[in-house]
Write an enzyme that holds these catalytic residues in place. Structure first.
Site, PDB file in Angstrom:
ATOM      1  N   ALA A 204       2.946   1.533   7.060  1.00  0.00           N
ATOM      2  CA  ALA A 204       2.615   2.332   8.247  1.00  0.00           C
ATOM      3  C   ALA A 204       2.244   1.481   9.464  1.00  0.00           C
ATOM      4  O   ALA A 204       2.004   2.020  10.530  1.00  0.00           O
ATOM      5  CB  ALA A 204       1.491   3.316   7.924  1.00  0.00           C
ATOM      6  N   ASP A 332      -6.203   2.654  12.668  1.00  0.00           N
ATOM      7  CA  ASP A 332      -5.827   2.097  11.368  1.00  0.00           C
ATOM      8  C   ASP A 332      -6.946   2.278  10.338  1.00  0.00           C
ATOM      9  O   ASP A 332      -7.137   1.453   9.452  1.00  0.00           O
ATOM     10  CB  ASP A 332      -5.435   0.605  11.502  1.00  0.00           C
ATOM     11  CG  ASP A 332      -4.851   0.014  10.226  1.00  0.00           C
ATOM     12  OD1 ASP A 332      -4.399   0.791   9.366  1.00  0.00           O
ATOM     13  OD2 ASP A 332      -4.864  -1.224  10.081  1.00  0.00           O
TER      14      ASP A 332
HETATM   15 CA    CA Z   1      -2.810   0.019   7.855  1.00  0.00          CA
END
Ligand code: CA
Length: 712
Positions: A204, A332
């Protein structure tokens, strides 16, 4: 034949074992072929083996073995060491059964070792295309295998799930679990529940759509798949996740936005747990793709199921409940971190809970039957939110944290308050032992029209501007990095004790019935603490970052403590040499196994020796050098380090010969000369002129850092 007979014996022993028997009631441990659901559910009756990733389906990483205690832990010595054949990060938790240890190294290579001597029985190398290394955000690591009825399962960095014969290492079946044209990677250990092998994926940072898939353990046939981000057209996939996306999850995403091309993220790259009584599987999910929600889903939205714990039925993949730790994730802040199941007395009730310390810095206790949030408390400093509202279950965000207009200096940064390093829970102390850390990060939104990152794709600008910081400034930056072992009381909602470390990114934890917790460090040491007080009881030099989850097992009455070590993993790779006290050398990963009275010795540590001569004289205008730095930061920094200072995991470009001429550098960066060593060709992202600007910056940095010539 031999395995079949032992398997039958083990089955008989298990069948006669009363599941309610006291934990001290041991039965004969299964052989590899006897490892099934009953064996894993009854793991407390066979403490001499370590049958699944977190030892039990509750993933407590608590060993009932008790012959190593505070009284004799000081006599622990090396029983054996086994060097593996790859020289990158080591994150594997070994599995031990039938006197054999199954362990993985970087590049998804699997080894079967004699658990008493370390002698190698077989090795399986999946032959991954090494240029795939450019898609591995966080080093080409692997966290271990699963074992079920005589087969060993490994997920590979190029997105395959492979079943091996546990006795020989021969491939039994193999399936591709991802679209290999996309930057998917697998680093996590599979789990096996009710005859189905469960495997997620990562990627990702670069642009993928996360999911978990269940495969028949015997045949490899796909049973079900559950996506954690929407179909790009918000249409059904023919997947187990279709219903909940149609009913609720699709509406939490903008109809437009970069998620449609970049996949949305939500990758399940590590944590799973299973409750056989409730028959619920728990999966932790990752960050958004791209990170920056303003680009990903411009009108906002929670973006289910990013950064969540998702509860599923293991037979079908049917949705049960979810809890999203970070709605509208933009930093994140994955919730892929280790999930531990335990029964806690909270108030006057025994609650069946799931516990997690995800990247975002809050420790969550959930009712695992319903998903109800019971508590959420900071286990490390946090400035993106001031707390979690227990009524709504939502974080109370700091308004400026989303870095919409101005950069935000966030604690934690993308490496999190806690990352993949496994925690442990001791039912004796009631404490959860968290490898915690402080690694801040300034988030700057990528400006519209900015040159995109060639591989990474976050919507967050890594590029820096201005002159190279002085050595003092660089050292001051290192001082802001901290690590702790936190013994967290999940009922009192506060730490009982902490151990401070000079660096972040310390090892996973093992708790034992001997009243000890074991943890390795980034500093190349392995330690034992008193589980109740945190008092240090033992320490040994391992000479390598020792970061994986330790395990314990017993052979012929002797208790062993095993851990893997090596040079690499995400923080050393991305933070570069300035973030570390010592710069390592890219040597082979190894398995280290200790026992009371062990007398084996570690080989000498080879220090990193580089030829500190710049490859060329500096060149380029100020503008070209500034552009070179921006391009370096966007495309090269996450592996080769900020300011071109490598930690030694991959080549330090300042002292490499490749940048010596335009042609030699282009051969590597565009021509893929070192693709077989893990350096991909950047043919889709960089022009020849841009590569030359990067070379100008690299050569400038080499000249800045070169030692002054000796006086004539
Ligand atoms: Ca990550």
């Amino acid at each position: 034949m031999k395995h079949g007979l032992i398997g039958l014996a083990a089955f008989a022993a298990l069948a006669s074992c009363n599941p309610q028997a006291p934990e001290s009631t041991r039965v004969l441990a299964p052989s590899a072929i006897g490892v099934d659901g009953a064996a894993i559910i009854n793991a407390d009756a066979t403490p001499d083996v370590w049958l699944s990733h977190g030892r039990t389906y509750s993933e407590q990483r608590f060993s009932p073995l008790e012959s190593v205690t505070g009284a004799n832990v000081g006599e622990l010595g090396l029983a054996w060491m086994s060097e593996l054949d790859t020289a990158r990060g080591m994150e594997a938790t070994p599995i031990v059964v039938d006197g054999v240890m199954y362990v993985t190294s970087a590049w998804s290579v699997v080894y079967a070792l004699d658990a008493k001597t370390g002698e190698r029985k077989w090795k399986y190398d999946p032959g991954v295309d090494k240029s795939r290394g450019g898609m591995a955000c966080c080093d080409v690591v692997n966290r271990g295998v699963a074992l079920w009825k005589g087969k060993v399962y490994v997920g590979t960095i190029d997105g395959r799930l492979v079943a091996l014969d546990a006795a020989t290492g021969e491939v039994a079946w193999e399936t591709v679990t991802v679209d290999q044209s996309k930057p998917y990677t697998i680093t996590g250990a599979p789990r096996v529940v009710k005859g189905k092998v469960l495997i997620g994926n990562g990627g990702a940072e670069l642009g993928v759509r996360g999911y978990i898939t269940a495969y028949d353990a015997e045949t490899g046939e796909q049973a079900w798949r559950f996506y954690f981000a929407p179909n790009p057209d918000k249409q059904p996939d023919g997947a187990a996740s279709d219903k909940v996306f149609a009913e609720t999850a699709n509406a939490t995403w903008d109809d437009a936005g970069a998620w449609r091309t970049d996949g949305g993220g939500g990758t399940a790259w590590d944590a799973m747990a299973y409750d056989p009584d409730l028959d619920i599987l728990y999966v932790g999910t990752g960050n958004g793709s791209p990170w920056n929600r303003t680009i990903r889903s411009p009108s906002g939205g929670d973006n289910l199921f990013l950064s969540s714990i998702v509860a599923l039925k293991p037979d079908t993949g049917d949705y049960v409940w979810h809890y999203q730790t970070t709605p509208g994730e933009t930093w994140d802040y994955t919730a892929t971190q280790h999930i531990i199941l335990a029964d806690l007395t909270i108030g006057d009730q025994v609650r069946k809970v799931a516990m997690q310390a995800p990247k975002n810095g809050f420790f969550y206790v959930l009712d695992r039957a319903t998903g109800e949030l019971l508590s959420a408390d900071m286990f490390q400093p946090v400035n993106w939110a001031t707390g979690v509202d227990l009524t709504t279950g939502r974080p109370i965000e700091t308004p400026e944290a989303r870095f919409l207009e101005t950069p935000f200096a966030a604690v934690p940064g993308p490496l999190g308050s806690h990352n993949w390093h496994p925690m442990a829970f001791s039912p004796q102390t009631g404490l959860v032992y968290i490898p915690a850390q402080v690694i801040p990060q300034i988030y700057v939104a990528e400006q519209p029209g900015a040159t995109p990152q060639a591989l990474w794709n976050t919507g967050v600008e890594f590029a820096q501007a201005g002159p190279t910081p002085t050595l003092n400034e660089r050292q001051a930056l290192r001082a802001a990095l901290k690590g702790q072992l936190v013994a967290w009381d999940p009922v009192a909602k506060k730490p009982r004790w902490v151990v401070d470390y000079p660096t972040p990114w310390n090892g996973g934890v093992l708790a034992t019935a001997g009243g000890l917790v074991f943890q390795g460090g980034l500093d190349g040491r392995f330690r034992a603490y008193d589980a109740a007080t945190g008092e240090k009881r033992w320490e040994v030099e391992t000479k390598y970052p020792t970061l994986s989850g330790p395990i314990s097992y017993e052979i012929a009455g002797e208790q062993y403590i095993a851990v893997t070590a090596g040079w690499g993993t995400a923080f050393p790779l991305t933070a570069g040499g300035d973030a570390l006290e010592t710069v390592g050398s890219p040597e082979l990963g190894r398995v280290l196994v200790f026992k009371v009275g062990g007398t084996a010795e570690l080989p000498e540590f080879e220090t990193f020796e580089a030829d500190l001569i710049p490859p060329a004289a500096r060149f380029g205008t100020e503008d070209q050098l500034a552009l070179g730095r921006t391009l370096y930061d966007r495309n090269c920094m996450v592996c080769h380090g900020p300011l071109v200072v490598s930690s030694g995991v991959v080549q330090d470009l300042r002292w490499a010969q490749a940048p010596a001429t335009k042609a030699t550098f282009a051969e590597v960066v565009l021509g893929g000369k070192y693709a077989s060593a893990g350096m991909p060709a950047f043919t889709n992202g960089l022009t020849a002129d841009e590569v030359e600007m990067i070379r100008a910056y690299v050569v400038m940095r080499a000249n800045e850092d070169a030692p002054a010539p000796a006086p004539q």
